[in-house]
Design a protein around this motif. Structure first.
Motif, PDB file in Angstrom:
ATOM      1  N   GLY A   1     -24.882  12.696  27.680  1.00 22.30           N
ATOM      2  CA  GLY A   1     -25.895  13.460  26.975  1.00 22.30           C
ATOM      3  C   GLY A   1     -26.944  14.024  27.910  1.00 22.30           C
TER       4      GLY A   1
ATOM      5  N   GLU B   1     -30.790  14.690  27.608  1.00 24.85           N
ATOM      6  CA  GLU B   1     -31.924  14.418  26.730  1.00 24.85           C
ATOM      7  C   GLU B   1     -33.084  15.386  26.938  1.00 24.85           C
ATOM      8  OE1 GLU B   1     -32.850  10.316  27.232  1.00 24.85           O
ATOM      9  OE2 GLU B   1     -30.913   9.627  26.488  1.00 24.85           O
TER      10      GLU B   1
ATOM     11  N   SER C   1     -23.281  11.607  20.910  1.00 27.42           N
ATOM     12  CA  SER C   1     -24.728  11.393  20.951  1.00 27.42           C
ATOM     13  C   SER C   1     -25.076  10.130  21.731  1.00 27.42           C
ATOM     14  CB  SER C   1     -25.283  11.271  19.530  1.00 27.42           C
ATOM     15  OG  SER C   1     -24.840  10.063  18.944  1.00 27.42           O
TER      16      SER C   1
ATOM     17  N   ASN D   1     -31.698  12.537  20.974  1.00 25.44           N
ATOM     18  CA  ASN D   1     -31.007  13.809  20.804  1.00 25.44           C
ATOM     19  C   ASN D   1     -30.252  14.198  22.071  1.00 25.44           C
ATOM     20  OD1 ASN D   1     -30.337  16.082  19.248  1.00 25.44           O
ATOM     21  ND2 ASN D   1     -31.853  17.309  20.323  1.00 25.44           N
ATOM     22  N   ASN D   2     -29.061  14.739  21.900  1.00 23.85           N
ATOM     23  CA  ASN D   2     -28.277  15.257  23.009  1.00 23.85           C
ATOM     24  C   ASN D   2     -28.363  16.778  22.970  1.00 23.85           C
ATOM     25  OD1 ASN D   2     -26.411  16.022  24.920  1.00 23.85           O
ATOM     26  ND2 ASN D   2     -24.658  15.019  23.970  1.00 23.85           N
TER      27      ASN D   2
ATOM     28  N   MET E   1     -25.450  18.863  21.767  1.00 23.14           N
ATOM     29  CA  MET E   1     -24.994  18.835  20.381  1.00 23.14           C
ATOM     30  C   MET E   1     -25.568  19.953  19.527  1.00 23.14           C
ATOM     31  SD  MET E   1     -24.861  14.766  19.510  1.00 23.14           S
ATOM     32  CE  MET E   1     -24.154  15.045  17.891  1.00 23.14           C
TER      33      MET E   1
ATOM     34  N   SER F   1     -18.627  17.604  18.287  1.00 21.64           N
ATOM     35  CA  SER F   1     -19.188  16.290  18.606  1.00 21.64           C
ATOM     36  C   SER F   1     -18.725  15.246  17.606  1.00 21.64           C
ATOM     37  CB  SER F   1     -20.721  16.353  18.615  1.00 21.64           C
ATOM     38  OG  SER F   1     -21.202  16.724  17.336  1.00 21.64           O
TER      39      SER F   1
ATOM     40  N   GLN G   1     -19.817  11.021  16.416  1.00 17.41           N
ATOM     41  CA  GLN G   1     -20.708   9.886  16.597  1.00 17.41           C
ATOM     42  C   GLN G   1     -20.670   8.984  15.360  1.00 17.41           C
ATOM     43  OE1 GLN G   1     -24.383  12.737  16.090  1.00 17.41           O
ATOM     44  NE2 GLN G   1     -25.123  10.638  15.958  1.00 17.41           N
TER      45      GLN G   1
ATOM     46  N   SER H   1     -29.070  11.079  15.351  1.00 18.81           N
ATOM     47  CA  SER H   1     -30.391  11.357  15.913  1.00 18.81           C
ATOM     48  C   SER H   1     -31.311  11.923  14.845  1.00 18.81           C
ATOM     49  CB  SER H   1     -30.258  12.371  17.062  1.00 18.81           C
ATOM     50  OG  SER H   1     -31.516  12.852  17.446  1.00 18.81           O
TER      51      SER H   1
ATOM     52  N   PHE I   1     -31.551  15.533  14.793  1.00 25.65           N
ATOM     53  CA  PHE I   1     -30.310  16.241  14.494  1.00 25.65           C
ATOM     54  C   PHE I   1     -30.139  16.248  12.980  1.00 25.65           C
ATOM     55  CE2 PHE I   1     -25.597  16.696  14.492  1.00 25.65           C
ATOM     56  CZ  PHE I   1     -25.528  17.841  15.264  1.00 25.65           C
TER      57      PHE I   1
END
Length: 310
Positions: free
Chosen positions: A95, A97, A123, A129-130, A133, A140, A142, A148, A151
């Motif tokens: 990720g 950040e 993620s 947060n990535n 994404m 993606s 997760q 997140s 997100f």
């Protein structure tokens, strides 16, 4: 038919493991280092991908060090190389950040989109947060309970699945129990590979993948709260496993035949895999055993019975 070329941007690869598919390219983008894995994360991802099928070719690109940390410049250089090598898929089980827009990174991601290169990411396990994404052209995957907070609007190609730890390959022929988000990306690529086996066109297969639900990617119920002790199908096999575990000094299971999670170290999980391979008389198949499969000796015996009969 050309093999599907998958670039894995990660911690490198531990060449101790034998793969069914070739590593066509291997390079390190760190400062003065080799593309050999000193962490285990990259080796795990490539090994899981290798179990998908035999029409693959890997591009091993080290962008993270032994602490699983890297610089954005490492990632950008690796992306540039992956594009030049004309790969089909880029696995990014990592990720970014930092939310500051980087124009050079944006340019590489745009080029991947134009060249129909499929990017797969996940993620942070901490719910952060990535940066990757947020892009519509990056798919993606997760855990549902690990979304997140920033997100908020799920986009097309964002899959949220039920997930618990499973036994995964690690460094030097060892194994570990982990439910980290990053180890979910091979499941997404596996489904894409399966679709492509029928469609024979990766771009069309990708479009079909986007129409699937999360349960199509990971269909089993992986809820920690629903793990129940099963009745053994074969009582003698269950007793055999129990006695062998009891004679082991690792203390992986308690007197009630329940897994002691605090004792599920890499050494002990590797010992369990050795026992599994001995009983089933076959090499451990990655993704075979999840937490609910090994939580109780009874559950484990039922899974091994099925594995042995296949």
């Amino acid at each position: 038919m050309r093999k599907i070329r998958i670039a894995v941007l990660d911690t490198g690869f531990d060449f101790y493991r034998q793969l069914r598919n070739p590593i066509a390219y291997s390079a390190c983008f760190l400062d003065k280092a080799q593309p050999f894995d000193q962490h285990g994360h990259g080796s795990c991802i490539i090994t899981l991908l290798d179990s998908i099928g035999t029409n693959l070719e890997f591009y091993n690109m080290t962008v993270l060090n032994q602490k699983k940390i890297g610089k954005l410049s490492f990632l950008k250089n690796a992306l540039r190389t992956a594009i030049e090598l004309d790969v089909d898929i880029i696995n990014l089980s990592l990720g970014i950040e930092n939310s500051v827009i980087d124009s050079e990174l944006e340019s590489f991601l745009k080029t991947c989109d134009e060249k129909k290169i499929i990017l797969v990411t996940t993620s942070s396990n901490l719910g952060k947060n990535n940066y990757l994404m947020s892009y519509d052209n990056i798919i993606s995957i997760q855990r549902k309970d690990n979304v997140s907070k920033s997100f908020l609007l799920p986009k097309l190609g964002a899959f949220f699945v039920e997930n618990t730890p499973r036994i995964l390959p690690w460094l030097n022929g060892t194994y570990k129990l982990s439910g980290a988000n990053s180890f979910l990306t091979p499941l997404l690529i596996k489904k894409l590979y399966q679709i492509n086996e029928e469609v024979q066109n990766l771009e069309d297969s990708f479009k079909l993948l986007l129409k699937l639900s999360a349960s199509d990617i990971l269909s089993r119920n992986n809820n920690d709260c629903n793990i129940q002790r099963e009745l053994p199908i074969d009582q003698s096999l269950c007793e055999q496993i129990r006695l062998r575990l009891k004679s082991n000094t690792s203390k992986l299971y308690d007197e009630h035949n329940q897994l002691i999670l605090s004792n599920a170290t890499n050494v002990n999980i590797t010992g369990l895999v050795n026992l599994i391979e001995d009983i089933t008389n076959r090499a451990y198949i990655y993704d075979s055993l999840w937490l609910q499969d090994i939580m109780f000796v009874e559950n484990l015996s039922n899974r091994l019975l099925l594995m042995r009969e296949r």
